[in-house]
Design an enzyme around this catalytic site. Structure first.
Site, PDB file in Angstrom:
ATOM      1  N   PRO A 118       0.816  -1.216   0.000  1.00  0.00           N
ATOM      2  CA  PRO A 118       0.000   0.000   0.000  1.00  0.00           C
ATOM      3  C   PRO A 118       0.852   1.270   0.000  1.00  0.00           C
ATOM      4  O   PRO A 118       1.649   1.508   0.892  1.00  0.00           O
ATOM      5  CB  PRO A 118      -0.816  -0.109   1.276  1.00  0.00           C
ATOM      6  CG  PRO A 118      -0.779  -1.546   1.646  1.00  0.00           C
ATOM      7  CD  PRO A 118       0.539  -2.057   1.152  1.00  0.00           C
ATOM      8  N   GLU A 119       0.707   2.062  -1.064  1.00  0.00           N
ATOM      9  CA  GLU A 119       1.263   3.410  -1.118  1.00  0.00           C
ATOM     10  C   GLU A 119       0.072   4.364  -1.133  1.00  0.00           C
ATOM     11  O   GLU A 119      -1.048   3.959  -0.805  1.00  0.00           O
ATOM     12  CB  GLU A 119       2.151   3.566  -2.359  1.00  0.00           C
ATOM     13  CG  GLU A 119       3.274   2.528  -2.421  1.00  0.00           C
ATOM     14  CD  GLU A 119       4.178   2.682  -3.635  1.00  0.00           C
ATOM     15  OE1 GLU A 119       4.256   3.795  -4.178  1.00  0.00           O
ATOM     16  OE2 GLU A 119       4.788   1.686  -4.048  1.00  0.00           O
ATOM     17  N   LYS A 160       0.871   7.289   3.829  1.00  0.00           N
ATOM     18  CA  LYS A 160       0.467   5.899   3.667  1.00  0.00           C
ATOM     19  C   LYS A 160      -0.255   5.378   4.898  1.00  0.00           C
ATOM     20  O   LYS A 160      -0.275   4.174   5.136  1.00  0.00           O
ATOM     21  CB  LYS A 160       1.704   5.040   3.383  1.00  0.00           C
ATOM     22  CG  LYS A 160       2.495   5.486   2.158  1.00  0.00           C
ATOM     23  CD  LYS A 160       3.791   4.707   2.024  1.00  0.00           C
ATOM     24  CE  LYS A 160       4.712   5.351   1.001  1.00  0.00           C
ATOM     25  NZ  LYS A 160       6.036   4.719   0.976  1.00  0.00           N
ATOM     26  N   ARG A 181       1.683 -10.371   6.593  1.00  0.00           N
ATOM     27  CA  ARG A 181       3.026 -10.464   7.165  1.00  0.00           C
ATOM     28  C   ARG A 181       3.130  -9.839   8.533  1.00  0.00           C
ATOM     29  O   ARG A 181       4.091 -10.110   9.261  1.00  0.00           O
ATOM     30  CB  ARG A 181       4.026  -9.837   6.195  1.00  0.00           C
ATOM     31  CG  ARG A 181       4.315 -10.753   5.033  1.00  0.00           C
ATOM     32  CD  ARG A 181       5.053 -10.064   3.925  1.00  0.00           C
ATOM     33  NE  ARG A 181       6.381  -9.649   4.311  1.00  0.00           N
ATOM     34  CZ  ARG A 181       7.222  -9.021   3.474  1.00  0.00           C
ATOM     35  NH1 ARG A 181       6.839  -8.748   2.255  1.00  0.00           N
ATOM     36  NH2 ARG A 181       8.392  -8.680   3.879  1.00  0.00           N
ATOM     37  N   ARG A 198      16.825  -1.209  -3.064  1.00  0.00           N
ATOM     38  CA  ARG A 198      15.484  -1.497  -3.583  1.00  0.00           C
ATOM     39  C   ARG A 198      15.538  -1.576  -5.092  1.00  0.00           C
ATOM     40  O   ARG A 198      16.320  -0.883  -5.744  1.00  0.00           O
ATOM     41  CB  ARG A 198      14.505  -0.387  -3.197  1.00  0.00           C
ATOM     42  CG  ARG A 198      14.457  -0.271  -1.712  1.00  0.00           C
ATOM     43  CD  ARG A 198      13.132   0.139  -1.209  1.00  0.00           C
ATOM     44  NE  ARG A 198      13.248   0.192   0.235  1.00  0.00           N
ATOM     45  CZ  ARG A 198      13.052   1.287   0.925  1.00  0.00           C
ATOM     46  NH1 ARG A 198      12.688   2.381   0.330  1.00  0.00           N
ATOM     47  NH2 ARG A 198      13.180   1.264   2.226  1.00  0.00           N
TER      48      ARG A 198
END
Length: 278
Positions: free
Chosen positions: A2-3, A61, A114, A266
């Site tokens: 989720p951004e 976020k 998670r 990343r």
DNA sequence: CCCCAGTCCTGCGGGC
DNA sequence: TGCCCGCAGGACTGGG
């Protein structure tokens, strides 16, 4: 993951609870590991039970439930957290149940596979300290070329790394940083202090265009299928992606193969034909 | 100031 | 075929 667009979709999905009263926030006995609440369960329950839900906002976020007391419940989904108003993708990972009276929406859940996400209850003073302008930059949906140049123009960092800095701009993550820079035609490794005003203009325009379009599509559901909207449906923006997770595929604009590089540990995806350094 | 590695956590895919 | 390792990365922390 989720951004901004995904979290905005979560927020809109539970707006039906605004004006209602929080009957209870119940921590569910998730068989993996019950969610860590701050403060701990008893204080959390005492300070939320019976509180009016005055507003539901988004800060970057995070989804923020404003309570009548001035406290705020801050939901930070991080990688795999979801807000749901219906049956979950997998009940194994349900972490919290919110029950509401006096509003259209009676019930919603926080689900997290998670378990990297957090839910915190913050006093007004804690909100200022944790979410105020010293900690977090302006929302990405409000950026202008001048604002970006002011905040990042002196930095020696690569533009893609800088866009992920939540103190600089709020709400952009790894996926949308790649998409924004493709639309802007800017190489992800370009140094911030070498970008001209017209380039900042293109980055600002692309930021608004990409994020607003992604909100219309209700976010991106990746191949792992983790992100869903509040009705447990896929988002639609993954079908509009130009570069993210497309290493080796031909660019839709120039046909050059999309490249994958690593920046600040990343993955970064970009088109070597369409994205230049200046 | 900025970078880097480590931390949390689970599912999945590549490689053997 | 099956198993194991490493990768995915948002936010934060500690060391350089």
């Amino acid at each position: 993951m989720p951004e901004l667009p995904e979290v905005e979709t979560m927020r809109r999905g539970i707006l039906g609870a605004v004006g209602g009263r929080l009957v209870e926030v119940e921590r569910l006995a998730c068989p993996r590991k019950p969610i860590n609440l701050a403060p701990r369960v008893d204080a959390f329950r005492r300070r939320t039970t019976g509180q009016d839900i005055a507003a539901i906002d988004r800060i970057g976020k995070r989804v923020v439930l404003r309570l009548g007391s001035g406290d705020a419940i801050v939901i930070e989904p991080r990688m795999t957290g979801l807000v749901l108003t219906c049956d979950p993708p997998d009940p194994l990972y349900l972490r919290l149940r919110f029950t509401v009276s006096g509003a259209k929406l009676r019930e919603f859940w926080y689900w997290d596979r998670r378990g990297l996400g957090h839910v915190r209850l913050l006093t007004p003073a804690q909100q200022l300290a944790a979410l105020g302008p010293t900690k977090l930059g302006p929302d990405a949906l409000t950026v202008t070329a001048e604002l970006l140049r002011e905040r990042l123009g002196g930095s020696r960092r690569a533009i893609k790394v800088a866009l992920l800095d939540q103190k600089a701009v709020l709400g952009i993550g790894n996926l949308y940083a790649a998409e924004i820079l493709f639309v802007a035609g800017v190489h992800p490794a370009a140094r911030c202090d070498q970008l001209s005003r017209p380039v900042w203009r293109r980055i600002a325009d692309a930021t608004l265009a990409v994020l607003e379009e992604a909100i219309l599509y209700e976010g991106s559901t990746l191949s792992d299928g983790t992100y869903r909207n509040v009705l447990n449906q896929d988002g639609g923006y993954q079908n509009q992606h130009r570069v993210y997770d497309k290493a080796g595929e031909p660019c839709g604009h120039c046909g050059a193969p999309i490249r994958r590089i690593v920046q600040a540990q990343r993955a970064t995806f970009y088109c070597p034909g369409c994205q230049r350094r200046k």
